[in-house]
Design a protein around this motif. Structure first.
Motif, PDB file in Angstrom:
ATOM      1  N   GLU A  74       0.831  -1.205   0.000  1.00  0.00           N
ATOM      2  CA  GLU A  74       0.000   0.000   0.000  1.00  0.00           C
ATOM      3  C   GLU A  74       0.868   1.259   0.000  1.00  0.00           C
ATOM      4  OE1 GLU A  74      -2.629  -0.279   3.320  1.00  0.00           O
ATOM      5  OE2 GLU A  74      -3.723  -1.979   2.477  1.00  0.00           O
ATOM      6  N   GLN A  75       1.911   1.255   0.805  1.00  0.00           N
ATOM      7  CA  GLN A  75       2.812   2.405   0.858  1.00  0.00           C
ATOM      8  C   GLN A  75       3.480   2.626  -0.504  1.00  0.00           C
ATOM      9  OE1 GLN A  75       5.601   1.713   3.995  1.00  0.00           O
ATOM     10  NE2 GLN A  75       4.080   1.938   5.625  1.00  0.00           N
ATOM     11  N   HIS A  76       3.901   1.543  -1.119  1.00  0.00           N
ATOM     12  CA  HIS A  76       4.560   1.644  -2.423  1.00  0.00           C
ATOM     13  C   HIS A  76       3.599   2.198  -3.470  1.00  0.00           C
ATOM     14  CE1 HIS A  76       7.140   0.723  -5.784  1.00  0.00           C
ATOM     15  NE2 HIS A  76       6.135   0.084  -6.354  1.00  0.00           N
TER      16      HIS A  76
ATOM     17  N   LYS B 232       1.018   4.114  -2.999  1.00  0.00           N
ATOM     18  CA  LYS B 232       0.770   5.539  -2.728  1.00  0.00           C
ATOM     19  C   LYS B 232       1.923   6.389  -3.271  1.00  0.00           C
ATOM     20  CE  LYS B 232      -2.087   5.019   1.379  1.00  0.00           C
ATOM     21  NZ  LYS B 232      -2.158   5.191   2.835  1.00  0.00           N
ATOM     22  N   LYS B 233       3.143   5.944  -3.048  1.00  0.00           N
ATOM     23  CA  LYS B 233       4.304   6.683  -3.535  1.00  0.00           C
ATOM     24  C   LYS B 233       4.320   6.700  -5.062  1.00  0.00           C
ATOM     25  CE  LYS B 233       7.403   5.946   0.371  1.00  0.00           C
ATOM     26  NZ  LYS B 233       8.650   5.308   0.817  1.00  0.00           N
TER      27      LYS B 233
ATOM     28  N   ALA C  15       1.749   6.474  -7.039  1.00  0.00           N
ATOM     29  CA  ALA C  15       0.665   7.329  -7.507  1.00  0.00           C
ATOM     30  C   ALA C  15       1.071   8.795  -7.409  1.00  0.00           C
ATOM     31  CB  ALA C  15      -0.591   7.069  -6.680  1.00  0.00           C
ATOM     32  N   LEU C  16       1.811   9.159  -6.380  1.00  0.00           N
ATOM     33  CA  LEU C  16       2.259  10.545  -6.247  1.00  0.00           C
ATOM     34  C   LEU C  16       3.272  10.906  -7.333  1.00  0.00           C
ATOM     35  CD1 LEU C  16       2.681  10.876  -2.373  1.00  0.00           C
ATOM     36  CD2 LEU C  16       0.927  11.928  -3.804  1.00  0.00           C
TER      37      LEU C  16
ATOM     38  N   LYS D 230       1.460  11.570 -10.660  1.00  0.00           N
ATOM     39  CA  LYS D 230       0.570  12.722 -10.658  1.00  0.00           C
ATOM     40  C   LYS D 230       1.208  13.865 -11.455  1.00  0.00           C
ATOM     41  CE  LYS D 230      -2.144  15.413  -7.399  1.00  0.00           C
ATOM     42  NZ  LYS D 230      -2.397  15.678  -5.988  1.00  0.00           N
TER      43      LYS D 230
END
Length: 52
Positions: A37-39, A41-42, A44-45, A48
């Motif tokens: 999940e952390q990976h 999120k990173k 996806a950022l 962006k």
């Protein structure tokens, strides 16, 4: 043999002490899910787009 030898009652009390005071071990699968999940999120950022 060790200097201090416990009878069965003493061994049980020591085991109970360690059960209460040892920190809980995380489940390996749970740890993997959290890291994933952390990976994501990173990642996806990073994807962006930056509006200039």
């Amino acid at each position: 043999m060790g200097k201090y030898q416990l009878d069965s009652k003493g061994k049980a009390s020591v085991a109970k002490f360690h059960e209460k005071n040892v920190p809980e071990k995380m489940d390996k699968n749970q740890r993997i899910k959290e890291l994933r999940e952390q990976h994501l999120k990173k990642a996806a950022l990073k994807k962006k787009p930056i509006n200039n």
